[in-house]
Design an enzyme around this catalytic site. Structure first.
Site, PDB file in Angstrom:
ATOM      1  N   LYS A  62       0.881  -1.183   0.000  1.00 44.46           N
ATOM      2  CA  LYS A  62       0.000   0.000   0.000  1.00 44.46           C
ATOM      3  C   LYS A  62       0.914   1.227   0.000  1.00 44.46           C
ATOM      4  O   LYS A  62       1.465   1.626   1.016  1.00 44.46           O
ATOM      5  CB  LYS A  62      -0.879  -0.004   1.271  1.00 44.46           C
ATOM      6  CG  LYS A  62      -2.192   0.733   1.156  1.00 44.46           C
ATOM      7  CD  LYS A  62      -2.136   2.221   1.014  1.00 44.46           C
ATOM      8  CE  LYS A  62      -1.751   3.028   2.211  1.00 44.46           C
ATOM      9  NZ  LYS A  62      -1.549   4.463   1.854  1.00 44.46           N
ATOM     10  N   GLU A  88       9.839   1.469  10.637  1.00 45.46           N
ATOM     11  CA  GLU A  88      10.909   2.454  10.448  1.00 45.46           C
ATOM     12  C   GLU A  88      10.227   3.808  10.491  1.00 45.46           C
ATOM     13  O   GLU A  88       9.510   4.180   9.561  1.00 45.46           O
ATOM     14  CB  GLU A  88      11.624   2.206   9.111  1.00 45.46           C
ATOM     15  CG  GLU A  88      12.988   2.879   9.058  1.00 45.46           C
ATOM     16  CD  GLU A  88      12.938   4.251   8.446  1.00 45.46           C
ATOM     17  OE1 GLU A  88      12.780   5.224   9.227  1.00 45.46           O
ATOM     18  OE2 GLU A  88      13.048   4.376   7.229  1.00 45.46           O
ATOM     19  N   GLY A  97       7.144   5.320   7.988  1.00 41.60           N
ATOM     20  CA  GLY A  97       6.318   6.521   8.051  1.00 41.60           C
ATOM     21  C   GLY A  97       6.449   7.160   9.415  1.00 41.60           C
ATOM     22  O   GLY A  97       7.469   7.006  10.092  1.00 41.60           O
ATOM     23  N   SER A  98       5.402   7.838   9.833  1.00 41.88           N
ATOM     24  CA  SER A  98       5.476   8.575  11.096  1.00 41.88           C
ATOM     25  C   SER A  98       5.405   7.637  12.297  1.00 41.88           C
ATOM     26  O   SER A  98       4.814   6.552  12.227  1.00 41.88           O
ATOM     27  CB  SER A  98       4.329   9.583  11.165  1.00 41.88           C
ATOM     28  OG  SER A  98       3.097   8.895  11.148  1.00 41.88           O
ATOM     29  N   THR A  99       5.967   8.085  13.384  1.00 41.33           N
ATOM     30  CA  THR A  99       5.909   7.329  14.641  1.00 41.33           C
ATOM     31  C   THR A  99       4.451   7.135  15.071  1.00 41.33           C
ATOM     32  O   THR A  99       4.067   6.063  15.550  1.00 41.33           O
ATOM     33  CB  THR A  99       6.728   8.081  15.713  1.00 41.33           C
ATOM     34  OG1 THR A  99       8.109   7.992  15.334  1.00 41.33           O
ATOM     35  CG2 THR A  99       6.548   7.495  17.096  1.00 41.33           C
ATOM     36  N   GLU A 142       9.755  15.971  14.461  1.00 42.93           N
ATOM     37  CA  GLU A 142      10.242  15.729  13.106  1.00 42.93           C
ATOM     38  C   GLU A 142       9.492  16.680  12.168  1.00 42.93           C
ATOM     39  O   GLU A 142       8.285  16.523  11.942  1.00 42.93           O
ATOM     40  CB  GLU A 142       9.967  14.280  12.697  1.00 42.93           C
ATOM     41  CG  GLU A 142      10.515  13.971  11.333  1.00 42.93           C
ATOM     42  CD  GLU A 142      10.308  12.509  10.923  1.00 42.93           C
ATOM     43  OE1 GLU A 142       9.180  12.020  11.046  1.00 42.93           O
ATOM     44  OE2 GLU A 142      11.277  11.889  10.465  1.00 42.93           O
ATOM     45  N   GLY A 179       3.041   4.425  13.041  1.00 45.52           N
ATOM     46  CA  GLY A 179       3.740   3.194  13.427  1.00 45.52           C
ATOM     47  C   GLY A 179       3.094   2.572  14.662  1.00 45.52           C
ATOM     48  O   GLY A 179       2.864   1.356  14.727  1.00 45.52           O
ATOM     49  N   CYS A 217      13.830  10.663   6.529  1.00 51.07           N
ATOM     50  CA  CYS A 217      13.658  10.262   7.930  1.00 51.07           C
ATOM     51  C   CYS A 217      14.928  10.475   8.742  1.00 51.07           C
ATOM     52  O   CYS A 217      14.854  10.767   9.929  1.00 51.07           O
ATOM     53  CB  CYS A 217      13.167   8.824   8.037  1.00 51.07           C
ATOM     54  SG  CYS A 217      14.069   7.696   6.993  1.00 51.07           S
TER      55      CYS A 217
HETATM   56  P1  NDP Z   1       2.135   8.707   7.628  1.00 55.04           P
HETATM   57  O1  NDP Z   1       2.884   8.003   8.680  1.00 55.04           O
HETATM   58  O2  NDP Z   1       0.753   9.137   7.921  1.00 55.04           O
HETATM   59  O3  NDP Z   1       2.073   7.831   6.293  1.00 55.04           O
HETATM   60  C1  NDP Z   1       2.906   6.745   5.986  1.00 55.04           C
HETATM   61  C2  NDP Z   1       2.079   5.603   5.397  1.00 55.04           C
HETATM   62  O4  NDP Z   1       1.132   5.159   6.372  1.00 55.04           O
HETATM   63  C3  NDP Z   1       1.259   6.006   4.179  1.00 55.04           C
HETATM   64  O5  NDP Z   1       1.178   4.934   3.279  1.00 55.04           O
HETATM   65  C4  NDP Z   1      -0.076   6.313   4.794  1.00 55.04           C
HETATM   66  O6  NDP Z   1      -1.140   6.256   3.892  1.00 55.04           O
HETATM   67  C5  NDP Z   1      -0.189   5.235   5.840  1.00 55.04           C
HETATM   68  N1  NDP Z   1      -1.146   5.570   6.886  1.00 55.04           N
HETATM   69  C6  NDP Z   1      -1.523   6.794   7.303  1.00 55.04           C
HETATM   70  N2  NDP Z   1      -2.450   6.701   8.285  1.00 55.04           N
HETATM   71  C7  NDP Z   1      -2.680   5.379   8.484  1.00 55.04           C
HETATM   72  C8  NDP Z   1      -3.526   4.652   9.340  1.00 55.04           C
HETATM   73  N3  NDP Z   1      -4.358   5.254  10.200  1.00 55.04           N
HETATM   74  N4  NDP Z   1      -3.500   3.303   9.281  1.00 55.04           N
HETATM   75  C9  NDP Z   1      -2.677   2.672   8.410  1.00 55.04           C
HETATM   76  N5  NDP Z   1      -1.865   3.314   7.552  1.00 55.04           N
HETATM   77  C10 NDP Z   1      -1.844   4.655   7.591  1.00 55.04           C
HETATM   78  O7  NDP Z   1       2.972   9.955   7.173  1.00 55.04           O
HETATM   79  P2  NDP Z   1       2.389  11.298   6.508  1.00 55.04           P
HETATM   80  O8  NDP Z   1       2.361  11.024   5.083  1.00 55.04           O
HETATM   81  O9  NDP Z   1       1.117  11.738   7.104  1.00 55.04           O
HETATM   82  O10 NDP Z   1       3.469  12.342   6.981  1.00 55.04           O
HETATM   83  C11 NDP Z   1       3.347  12.954   8.269  1.00 55.04           C
HETATM   84  C12 NDP Z   1       4.672  12.995   8.947  1.00 55.04           C
HETATM   85  O11 NDP Z   1       5.159  11.679   9.135  1.00 55.04           O
HETATM   86  C13 NDP Z   1       5.766  13.686   8.169  1.00 55.04           C
HETATM   87  O12 NDP Z   1       5.726  15.056   8.328  1.00 55.04           O
HETATM   88  C14 NDP Z   1       6.987  13.068   8.786  1.00 55.04           C
HETATM   89  O13 NDP Z   1       7.285  13.723   9.995  1.00 55.04           O
HETATM   90  C15 NDP Z   1       6.560  11.660   9.080  1.00 55.04           C
HETATM   91  N6  NDP Z   1       7.006  10.737   8.022  1.00 55.04           N
HETATM   92  C16 NDP Z   1       8.116  10.016   8.242  1.00 55.04           C
HETATM   93  C17 NDP Z   1       8.597   9.210   7.252  1.00 55.04           C
HETATM   94  C18 NDP Z   1       9.836   8.424   7.450  1.00 55.04           C
HETATM   95  O14 NDP Z   1      10.463   8.040   6.467  1.00 55.04           O
HETATM   96  N7  NDP Z   1      10.213   8.095   8.655  1.00 55.04           N
HETATM   97  C19 NDP Z   1       7.958   9.109   5.948  1.00 55.04           C
HETATM   98  C20 NDP Z   1       6.734   9.861   5.831  1.00 55.04           C
HETATM   99  C21 NDP Z   1       6.316  10.649   6.845  1.00 55.04           C
HETATM  100  P3  NDP Z   1      -1.692   7.632   3.208  1.00 55.04           P
HETATM  101  O15 NDP Z   1      -0.575   8.231   2.484  1.00 55.04           O
HETATM  102  O16 NDP Z   1      -2.734   7.153   2.317  1.00 55.04           O
HETATM  103  O17 NDP Z   1      -2.183   8.473   4.329  1.00 55.04           O
END
Ligand code: NDP
Length: 496
Positions: free
Chosen positions: A189, A265, A242-244, A399, A247, A300
């Site tokens: 996804k 991660e 993605g975000s903590t 972050e 996670g 990240c």
């Molecule tokens: P998210 O953590 O929300 O998104 C990462 C992934 O998780 C996407 O595929 C997203 O889908 C999915 N996701 C989001 N919400 C849910 C949920 N409730 N249940 C299951 N999956 C979910 O990151 P954001 O895109 O919102 O970015 C926000 C902040 O997160 C950034 O500003 C940054 O600080 C951090 N981030 C960190 C990353 C890293 O590499 N460590 C990468 C991206 C973000 P969808 O896109 O459809 O919402």
């Protein structure tokens, strides 16, 4: 070669895949719903992409499970999976211009970064795991002569991968390449902001000979498709970047469903510690600038906290500020651009709100701070440097995921260690010094997954990457990543 490409003309001719890829075929979402995929380069709608939800995830998981049970991929000799993955790597390399363009249009990074960094790294990652998988041996335990105990690694089954938008295809490859190499089926996804390269690669997996059902892509939103994958009763492992905050949700989903394995991660707040005895301050300044402005700081392990020894503060900050100017945002489709757009309006607003917070909490804005190029319809922020930041300020703790550097001064190595570790994150730290003993001592004291000494980027596909503390657990890259996608089986044979 790429320098000669007219990327805009090529963009007009792109054939964008906008459906989900399930069981070897492109299909609409079961609901028929779509969402707009908007380019942050200029705000144009690139495609209307299938908005997968729980029903589509279920179809994909069923296809993945069926392929796994039939053994069409899992039961192949490692050598055969290797050949197919190498073919996939070749196809990715062959189509790298198209993939790079899709990536840049979709999330706004400079085309040269997509082409020469990301797509090369994606092809290398797929090739590396392909090459590795037929060279790994299992174990025999030291038992009495009357027994033979085999310890074998088996694929987990169905792997759910939920990935972000900052390096859309590379973060996906870090997950699907080892997962496929180990014999699993995958349901990916991708982030809703950037699904296009994953869909194109899905097509390439078929062309490479990966059987239907083994690799599936369900584009859609996190709260629907992402959550459905996290809660699915027949997914064996979820691997997430993605975000903590999100996670943590995956841990909850696993606990409330089938106790699937989870690896995370998540975010970072990398301290970049610069000592006065740094052998080459110009290189360190370049590292500091690249560390926060590359990919518009949407990284990240972006080096977002500059910890600088007080003796060199003024001179060093002047050097980093001068380099920041070379990162003024430009057209992502120009070969000359070093910093492109932010991924979308939401992220732009989020970063601007952190900049406002930095000012209101008393940090000194030394460079940048504004949104620019609004006339393009896209989303761009200047390289921004704050000075006199306290480690308790919001901009030093959260972050930001944007081109915003927080400069913090220290006097002693002990103070630097304390500041560096005073964070909920523990992904990476950078350290610049001429003193090897000091470097080793500090590296050991830092509670992070990677310490890079006298450099910025902690290595390629051959080294593990992942976090301590709330930066997550489990490792991407290297042979260690295979641990997430395999489980150990003991077969104890009594032989007399
Ligand atoms: P998210 O953590 O929300 O998104 C990462 C992934 O998780 C996407 O595929 C997203 O889908 C999915 N996701 C989001 N919400 C849910 C949920 N409730 N249940 C299951 N999956 C979910 O990151 P954001 O895109 O919102 O970015 C926000 C902040 O997160 C950034 O500003 C940054 O600080 C951090 N981030 C960190 C990353 C890293 O590499 N460590 C990468 C991206 C973000 P969808 O896109 O459809 O919402």
């Amino acid at each position: 070669m790429s320098a000669a490409i007219d990327w805009r003309t090529m963009a007009e001719r792109l054939n964008i895949r906008d459906q989900a890829f399930i069981n070897g075929a492109f299909v609409d979402a079961a609901s028929g719903a779509t969402f707009e995929c908007v380019s942050p380069v200029d705000g144009a709608v690139l495609a209307r992409v299938a908005a997968g939800d729980a029903e589509d995830v279920d179809r994909a998981v069923k296809a993945a499970r069926a392929a796994f049970e039939k053994g069409v991929w899992a039961d192949l000799a490692p050598k055969a999976r290797k050949r197919t993955l190498i073919k996939l790597a070749d196809l990715i390399a062959k189509n790298a211009d198209e993939l790079a363009l899709l990536e840049t249009l979709d999330m706004g990074k400079p085309i040269m970064n997509s082409r020469n960094a990301d797509m090369r790294a994606v092809a290398e990652c797929v090739r590396w795991y392909g090459e590795a998988i037929d060279k790994l041996y299992d174990e025999i335990a030291p038992t009495p002569k009357t027994a033979l105990a085999l310890i074998t690694r088996e694929p987990m089954g169905v792997v759910g991968a939920v990935t972000p938008w900052n390096f859309p295809l590379l973060m996906a490859a870090w997950k699907f390449a080892p997962a496929l190499a180990a014999g699993n089926s995958v349901v990916l996804k991708p982030a809703e902001q950037s699904p296009l390269t994953a869909l194109r690669v899905a097509e390439l997996t078929s062309e490479a000979g990966i059987p239907p059902g083994v690799f599936n892509v369900v584009p859609g939103f996190g709260e629907t498709a992402g959550q459905a994958l996290g809660r699915h009763m027949d997914v064996d492992v979820v691997t997430f970047t993605g975000s903590t905050e999100v996670g943590k949700l995956f841990l909850k989903y696993a606990g409330e469903s089938n106790m699937k394995a989870v690896s995370l991660e998540c975010g970072g707040k990398t301290p970049n510690i610069v000592f006065a005895d740094t052998p080459d301050l110009d290189a360190a300044a370049q590292g500091a600038a690249d560390g926060i402005f590359y990919n518009s700081g949407q990284v990240c392990d972006a080096a977002s906290r500059l910890l600088v020894e007080d003796k060199i503060h003024d001179a060093f900050l002047a050097k980093v500020s001068a380099l920041a100017d070379k990162y003024q945002p430009g057209d992502p489709l120009s070969d000359k651009t070093r910093m492109g757009s932010m991924v979308d309006k939401t992220q732009t607003d989020r970063v601007l709100s952190f900049i406002a917070k930095g000012k209101s909490e008393g940090a000194s804005l030394a460079v940048g701070g504004r949104q620019v190029r609004q006339e393009t319809g896209g989303f761009y922020i200047e390289p921004t440097i704050f000075d006199r930041v306290g480690n308790q300020m919001t901009i030093a703790r959260e972050e930001i995921f944007g081109p915003v550097l927080s400069t913090i001064v220290f006097k002693t190595p002990e103070e630097a260690i304390k500041l560096a570790n005073d964070s909920k994150y523990g992904l990476e730290a950078n350290l610049w010094t001429n003193d090897l003993t000091k470097a080793h001592r500090i590296a050991r004291a830092l509670r992070v997954g990677t310490v890079t000494i006298n450099g910025r980027d902690g290595g390629g596909i051959e080294v593990p990457f992942g976090g301590y503390k709330q930066s997550g657990f489990g490792r991407d890259k290297s042979l260690h990543a295979l641990a997430k996608y395999t489980q150990l089986k003991t077969t104890y044979i009594n032989v007399g």
